[in-house]
Design a protein around this motif. Structure first.
Motif, PDB file in Angstrom:
ATOM      1  N   ILE A 173       0.760  -1.234   0.062  1.00  0.00           N
ATOM      2  CA  ILE A 173      -0.038   0.082  -0.029  1.00  0.00           C
ATOM      3  C   ILE A 173       0.804   1.308   0.124  1.00  0.00           C
ATOM      4  CG2 ILE A 173      -1.552   1.284   1.247  1.00  0.00           C
ATOM      5  CD1 ILE A 173      -2.856  -1.252   2.481  1.00  0.00           C
ATOM      6  N   LEU A 174       0.501   2.148  -0.845  1.00  0.00           N
ATOM      7  CA  LEU A 174       1.303   3.593  -0.893  1.00  0.00           C
ATOM      8  C   LEU A 174       0.303   4.363  -0.324  1.00  0.00           C
ATOM      9  CD1 LEU A 174       3.570   5.246  -1.658  1.00  0.00           C
ATOM     10  CD2 LEU A 174       2.422   5.266  -3.855  1.00  0.00           C
ATOM     11  N   ALA A 188       3.159  -4.286   3.281  1.00  0.00           N
ATOM     12  CA  ALA A 188       3.998  -3.427   3.278  1.00  0.00           C
ATOM     13  C   ALA A 188       3.245  -2.023   3.064  1.00  0.00           C
ATOM     14  CB  ALA A 188       4.921  -3.702   1.969  1.00  0.00           C
ATOM     15  N   VAL A 189       3.594  -0.984   3.677  1.00  0.00           N
ATOM     16  CA  VAL A 189       3.183   0.114   3.540  1.00  0.00           C
ATOM     17  C   VAL A 189       4.244   1.316   3.452  1.00  0.00           C
ATOM     18  CG1 VAL A 189       1.783   1.993   4.738  1.00  0.00           C
ATOM     19  CG2 VAL A 189       1.154  -0.253   5.100  1.00  0.00           C
ATOM     20  N   ARG A 190       3.887   2.115   2.489  1.00  0.00           N
ATOM     21  CA  ARG A 190       5.007   3.196   2.350  1.00  0.00           C
ATOM     22  C   ARG A 190       3.849   4.588   2.583  1.00  0.00           C
ATOM     23  NH1 ARG A 190       9.992   2.792   1.385  1.00  0.00           N
ATOM     24  NH2 ARG A 190      10.415   4.982   0.681  1.00  0.00           N
TER      25      ARG A 190
ATOM     26  N   ASP B 197       8.478   5.176  -4.960  1.00  0.00           N
ATOM     27  CA  ASP B 197       7.677   4.275  -3.573  1.00  0.00           C
ATOM     28  C   ASP B 197       7.215   3.352  -4.210  1.00  0.00           C
ATOM     29  OD1 ASP B 197       7.998   5.840  -1.223  1.00  0.00           O
ATOM     30  OD2 ASP B 197       7.662   7.574  -2.582  1.00  0.00           O
ATOM     31  N   LEU B 198       6.414   3.156  -5.569  1.00  0.00           N
ATOM     32  CA  LEU B 198       5.848   1.885  -6.008  1.00  0.00           C
ATOM     33  C   LEU B 198       6.889   0.691  -6.070  1.00  0.00           C
ATOM     34  CD1 LEU B 198       3.136   3.313  -8.462  1.00  0.00           C
ATOM     35  CD2 LEU B 198       2.760   2.599  -6.075  1.00  0.00           C
ATOM     36  N   LEU B 201       7.797  -0.439  -2.981  1.00  0.00           N
ATOM     37  CA  LEU B 201       6.901  -1.749  -2.867  1.00  0.00           C
ATOM     38  C   LEU B 201       6.927  -2.902  -3.426  1.00  0.00           C
ATOM     39  CD1 LEU B 201       3.734   0.772  -2.083  1.00  0.00           C
ATOM     40  CD2 LEU B 201       4.945  -0.648  -0.205  1.00  0.00           C
ATOM     41  N   HIS B 204       9.183  -5.292  -2.332  1.00  0.00           N
ATOM     42  CA  HIS B 204       8.727  -6.120  -1.169  1.00  0.00           C
ATOM     43  C   HIS B 204       7.868  -7.367  -1.527  1.00  0.00           C
ATOM     44  CE1 HIS B 204      10.823  -3.925   1.980  1.00  0.00           C
ATOM     45  NE2 HIS B 204      10.570  -2.874   1.506  1.00  0.00           N
ATOM     46  N   LEU B 213       9.788  -3.023   5.794  1.00  0.00           N
ATOM     47  CA  LEU B 213      10.177  -1.782   4.811  1.00  0.00           C
ATOM     48  C   LEU B 213      10.788  -0.566   5.533  1.00  0.00           C
ATOM     49  CD1 LEU B 213       7.406   1.005   4.161  1.00  0.00           C
ATOM     50  CD2 LEU B 213       7.084  -0.867   5.816  1.00  0.00           C
TER      51      LEU B 213
END
Lengths: 213, 213
Positions: A173-174, A188-190, B197-198, B201, B204, B213
């Motif tokens: 998830i972004l 995973a989260v950013r 960022d994608l 992700l 991961h 992360l």
DNA sequence: GCTTGTGAACGAATTCACAGCT
DNA sequence: AGCTGTGAATTCGTTCACAAGC
């Protein structure tokens, strides 16, 4: 070369390397060395070599790195050899702007669905995609095999949306909303928050530019 | 308490602390301790105490931290006690979405100008601001005393825009275009790139969630 | 009692400097 | 000769554990 031990910081630099390498390729450069690549990316040569060393022995001593090979290798490590399927949740101004952004497509991602819970938006179509409601989001995410979700929802709705997204099987998830997400282990989260970045910049202004960023 | 030696990482966490403290305040909590604050922010208590220790002795042993005082202190360190004046360069979909975003105002920033070089947009007004052209950007930035610029321009136009912004006296730039900016010493740049960022992700996902992360 | 503040221990990331290959 | 790959040294950040103070 067990890549479980590639440092976090190295991973975070791989996208920048990739971007520079694609640019080098566009400029017909068949080879780069750690120096020139470092300059393009705003790092230093030792960092470049060390980073790549975690991924294997990618260069040739005395010569440098083959641009095409390196692009392939990094793309493989990042898992974007085949396009990843992504969805946008929250079709407000920001969600809409992101949907229209061509950069994702060029960098390994395909937006395959959009969701919102505003009755007046559901069913309308934008950039060739129909806007789905939030009720059947789990089902749609699974049907379309969505791997990554971009949350562009209002702050208050974000945790709820995240829960649905997770139960739809999404593992990455972004989050663009300024809220700390609570997600189960293995997801995973950013977090991207422009206000946060502005505040950090403000700190530097307050210091009179005496610190690096 | 020489804050030239506040670690970078601490500074980057201050905005999150601030957000959580404001939330605590909204919930009528007069005090927090390092444990509860850590939980709200997704860190640990030792980190919280160490971070704050760089800013001074902000708490009371046996009691905790006074929420109001702490908010004041962090705001002061971040330099957002008075609103900072910001401008958006690039009034495309993204720039437009940002202009409409109320979060900046709530977090210490005021958007006081918008720029674009598209003839058809210049002179129109949006959210109470007129869109300026790029020709007189240096002058307008100075007249309006803009301190921070958000670049939401197409990649190819970004370095040029940055140059003008810098010569307009701006010392802090938030760059949303996927390009490495070249700026003189003393100008702070923060780079935000959602594709990056994608890709992180995606890494991961490729690892099957085996890494944090 | 409880909670902060902090030196000391630990761990992670960057930089150095040179051996190893072409 | 030139450039990579990598142990060693250094720097930076986090975590521990406890003394200091309420």
């Amino acid at each position: 070369m067990e890549n479980a031990q590639v440092p976090q910081t190295t991973i975070q630099r791989l996208p920048a390397y990739l971007r520079c390498l694609l640019q080098a390729q566009a400029n017909q450069m068949p080879l780069v060395n750690s120096n020139s690549l470092a300059e393009m990316c705003g790092t230093n040569a030792a960092q470049v070599r060390k980073d790549f060393s975690y991924l294997g022995e990618l260069g040739t001593r005395g010569i440098g790195y083959d641009v095409g090979e390196l692009i392939g290798h990094i793309s493989r490590v990042l898992g974007i050899v085949e396009r990843r399927r992504a969805a946008i949740v929250g079709f407000g101004k920001l969600g809409g702007a992101l949907l229209g952004y061509s950069g994702f497509g060029e960098r390994g991602f395909e937006i395959v669905a959009v969701f919102d819970n505003d009755r007046s938006k559901i069913g309308t179509s934008a950039d060739g995609l129909m806007v789905h409601g939030m009720d059947d989001i789990e089902r749609v995410l699974r049907e379309l095999d969505v791997e990554i979700v971009i949350l562009a929802t209002p702050a208050a709705a974000t945790q709820g949306a995240a829960d649905k997204v997770v139960s739809g099987g999404v593992k990455a998830i972004l989050n663009l909303a300024p809220v700390l997400l609570n997600v189960p282990e293995g997801v995973a989260v950013r977090q991207v928050c422009l206000s946060t970045d502005l505040q950090i910049l403000s700190f530097h202004l307050a210091q009179g530019g005496k610190t690096d960023l």
